[in-house]
Design a protein around this motif. Structure first.
Motif, PDB file in Angstrom:
ATOM      1  N   THR A 204       0.833  -1.207   0.000  1.00 43.82           N
ATOM      2  CA  THR A 204       0.000   0.000   0.000  1.00 43.82           C
ATOM      3  C   THR A 204       0.863   1.251   0.000  1.00 43.82           C
ATOM      4  O   THR A 204       0.585   2.227  -0.711  1.00 43.82           O
ATOM      5  N   GLN A 205       1.923   1.235   0.807  1.00 45.03           N
ATOM      6  CA  GLN A 205       2.830   2.385   0.838  1.00 45.03           C
ATOM      7  C   GLN A 205       3.436   2.633  -0.536  1.00 45.03           C
ATOM      8  O   GLN A 205       3.480   3.773  -1.017  1.00 45.03           O
ATOM      9  N   GLN A 206       3.896   1.562  -1.167  1.00 43.92           N
ATOM     10  CA  GLN A 206       4.525   1.703  -2.478  1.00 43.92           C
ATOM     11  C   GLN A 206       3.546   2.203  -3.532  1.00 43.92           C
ATOM     12  O   GLN A 206       3.854   3.108  -4.309  1.00 43.92           O
ATOM     13  N   ILE A 207       2.357   1.630  -3.544  1.00 45.29           N
ATOM     14  CA  ILE A 207       1.346   2.012  -4.534  1.00 45.29           C
ATOM     15  C   ILE A 207       0.960   3.479  -4.369  1.00 45.29           C
ATOM     16  O   ILE A 207       0.846   4.222  -5.350  1.00 45.29           O
ATOM     17  N   ALA A 208       0.773   3.905  -3.119  1.00 42.92           N
ATOM     18  CA  ALA A 208       0.424   5.306  -2.867  1.00 42.92           C
ATOM     19  C   ALA A 208       1.565   6.232  -3.277  1.00 42.92           C
ATOM     20  O   ALA A 208       1.330   7.286  -3.896  1.00 42.92           O
ATOM     21  N   GLU A 209       2.785   5.866  -2.947  1.00 41.89           N
ATOM     22  CA  GLU A 209       3.934   6.708  -3.287  1.00 41.89           C
ATOM     23  C   GLU A 209       4.097   6.840  -4.795  1.00 41.89           C
ATOM     24  O   GLU A 209       4.309   7.945  -5.320  1.00 41.89           O
ATOM     25  N   ILE A 210       4.002   5.721  -5.499  1.00 40.48           N
ATOM     26  CA  ILE A 210       4.108   5.750  -6.966  1.00 40.48           C
ATOM     27  C   ILE A 210       3.011   6.636  -7.555  1.00 40.48           C
ATOM     28  O   ILE A 210       3.265   7.488  -8.417  1.00 40.48           O
ATOM     29  N   GLY A 211       1.785   6.420  -7.083  1.00 38.60           N
ATOM     30  CA  GLY A 211       0.657   7.174  -7.613  1.00 38.60           C
ATOM     31  C   GLY A 211       0.783   8.668  -7.380  1.00 38.60           C
ATOM     32  O   GLY A 211       0.503   9.464  -8.291  1.00 38.60           O
ATOM     33  N   VAL A 212       1.185   9.052  -6.187  1.00 38.89           N
ATOM     34  CA  VAL A 212       1.287  10.485  -5.863  1.00 38.89           C
ATOM     35  C   VAL A 212       2.382  11.149  -6.691  1.00 38.89           C
ATOM     36  O   VAL A 212       2.169  12.232  -7.255  1.00 38.89           O
ATOM     37  N   LEU A 213       3.541  10.523  -6.765  1.00 34.02           N
ATOM     38  CA  LEU A 213       4.635  11.117  -7.545  1.00 34.02           C
ATOM     39  C   LEU A 213       4.253  11.248  -9.018  1.00 34.02           C
ATOM     40  O   LEU A 213       4.535  12.279  -9.651  1.00 34.02           O
ATOM     41  N   CYS A 214       3.622  10.219  -9.566  1.00 37.19           N
ATOM     42  CA  CYS A 214       3.195  10.288 -10.975  1.00 37.19           C
ATOM     43  C   CYS A 214       2.129  11.373 -11.163  1.00 37.19           C
ATOM     44  O   CYS A 214       2.137  12.106 -12.154  1.00 37.19           O
ATOM     45  N   ALA A 215       1.204  11.473 -10.212  1.00 35.69           N
ATOM     46  CA  ALA A 215       0.147  12.486 -10.309  1.00 35.69           C
ATOM     47  C   ALA A 215       0.725  13.888 -10.275  1.00 35.69           C
ATOM     48  O   ALA A 215       0.323  14.757 -11.067  1.00 35.69           O
ATOM     49  N   LEU A 216       1.675  14.127  -9.387  1.00 31.97           N
ATOM     50  CA  LEU A 216       2.277  15.455  -9.299  1.00 31.97           C
ATOM     51  C   LEU A 216       3.058  15.792 -10.576  1.00 31.97           C
ATOM     52  O   LEU A 216       3.045  16.942 -11.033  1.00 31.97           O
ATOM     53  N   ALA A 217       3.742  14.784 -11.125  1.00 36.09           N
ATOM     54  CA  ALA A 217       4.487  15.012 -12.356  1.00 36.09           C
ATOM     55  C   ALA A 217       3.545  15.315 -13.525  1.00 36.09           C
ATOM     56  O   ALA A 217       3.811  16.215 -14.336  1.00 36.09           O
ATOM     57  N   LEU A 218       2.455  14.584 -13.602  1.00 41.64           N
ATOM     58  CA  LEU A 218       1.495  14.781 -14.690  1.00 41.64           C
ATOM     59  C   LEU A 218       0.786  16.137 -14.556  1.00 41.64           C
ATOM     60  O   LEU A 218       0.528  16.809 -15.562  1.00 41.64           O
ATOM     61  N   ALA A 219       0.479  16.509 -13.319  1.00 44.05           N
ATOM     62  CA  ALA A 219      -0.245  17.768 -13.092  1.00 44.05           C
ATOM     63  C   ALA A 219       0.650  18.982 -13.229  1.00 44.05           C
ATOM     64  O   ALA A 219       0.169  20.111 -13.420  1.00 44.05           O
ATOM     65  N   GLY A 220       1.970  18.757 -13.123  1.00 42.24           N
ATOM     66  CA  GLY A 220       2.878  19.885 -13.198  1.00 42.24           C
ATOM     67  C   GLY A 220       2.986  20.492 -14.575  1.00 42.24           C
ATOM     68  O   GLY A 220       3.359  21.628 -14.745  1.00 42.24           O
TER      69      GLY A 220
END
Length: 260
Positions: A244-260
């Motif tokens: 769960t930690q890994q999935i959340a971390e991957i998702g958040v970093l990808c989301a921030l990169a995409l939204a940037g």
């Protein structure tokens, strides 16, 4: 909340979640229960992420290639944590992906050997996180990227506490079963700490909408994975908590990169 006691919990949580040495005096009179201690996991995550964040900041400040800097940060982070959560991700991928039924999935997850699903999960975990951090580094200042790294570490550990609290133990024995389930207070503390620190540390992002997008992705991925684990094995294990930690971390970093 007793601030001194919470400070001690953070130190104990750092010892549990990493290889950072902690004095034995912090564990005197403790029974090893995680019912309250889990509430300090997000705060401990912030501390654990600092060395890699500093390395990321320094390398980017001196003009290192963003992708190289990201992989160097991930390397140091993995050494600090002992790949604790990555191990959970790999075992969960093998068990949930290859298990014919509940018992078979749990047997696979208990096996120390890694299979094709686990290898693929690890490759994607490191690759996606490195690519996302590199993409952020091309858009943001080194200090902002370092703060995002720390913020994501706290938020992702809040997600794992929620997953842990939400599901019963899938096994009657094991590390997660013996440690107990975080109580309501620990869950609430973890969520408040993880979300608040994430928002505060990411305020320097150029896109403020990225913060909400990152939070939304973390919530959705945690909910989906938690539901999947419940349907496949009927609860949590130490491996699904780490996953769960890994999935959340991957998702958040990808989301921030995409939204940037």
């Amino acid at each position: 909340m007793d601030i001194r006691e919470f400070g001690g919990d953070i130190v104990r949580a750092v010892a549990f979640l990493s290889r950072i040495p902690v004095s034995a005096r912090f564990f005197e009179g403790r029974d090893g229960s995680m019912r309250r201690l889990a509430g300090a996991f997000p705060a401990a995550g912030l501390v654990i992420a600092v060395p890699a964040a500093l390395l990321l900041f320094v390398t980017l400040s001196f003009g290192a290639d963003p992708l190289l800097a990201a992989f160097l940060g991930l390397t140091l982070q993995t050494l600090v944590t002992g790949a604790l959560h990555e191990d959970g991700l790999a075992d969960s991928a093998d068990g949930l992906g290859g298990g014919r039924n509940r018992d078979h999935a749990l047997d696979i997850m208990k096996d120390s050997r890694i299979g094709a699903y686990g290898v693929i999960a690890l490759v994607l975990s490191f690759g996606l996180r490195a690519a996302a951090v590199a993409a952020l580094a091309r858009l943001e200042e080194p200090l902002t990227v370092a703060l995002v790294w720390i913020a994501t570490a706290g938020l992702s550990r809040a997600a794992m506490v929620w997953h842990w609290h939400r599901l019963p133990s899938a096994r009657t024995a094991g590390v997660a079963a013996s440690a107990g389930v975080p109580d309501d207070g620990a869950r609430t503390t973890a969520l408040i700490t993880g979300i608040a620190s994430f928002v505060l540390l990411t305020l320097t992002l150029h896109s403020t909408g990225a913060i909400l997008f990152g939070l939304l992705v973390a919530v959705l991925l945690t909910l989906v994975f938690t539901r999947h684990a419940c349907s496949r094995i009927g609860g949590h294990t130490g491996d699904t908590i780490g996953a769960t930690q890994q999935i959340a971390e991957i998702g958040v970093l990808c989301a921030l990169a995409l939204a940037g």
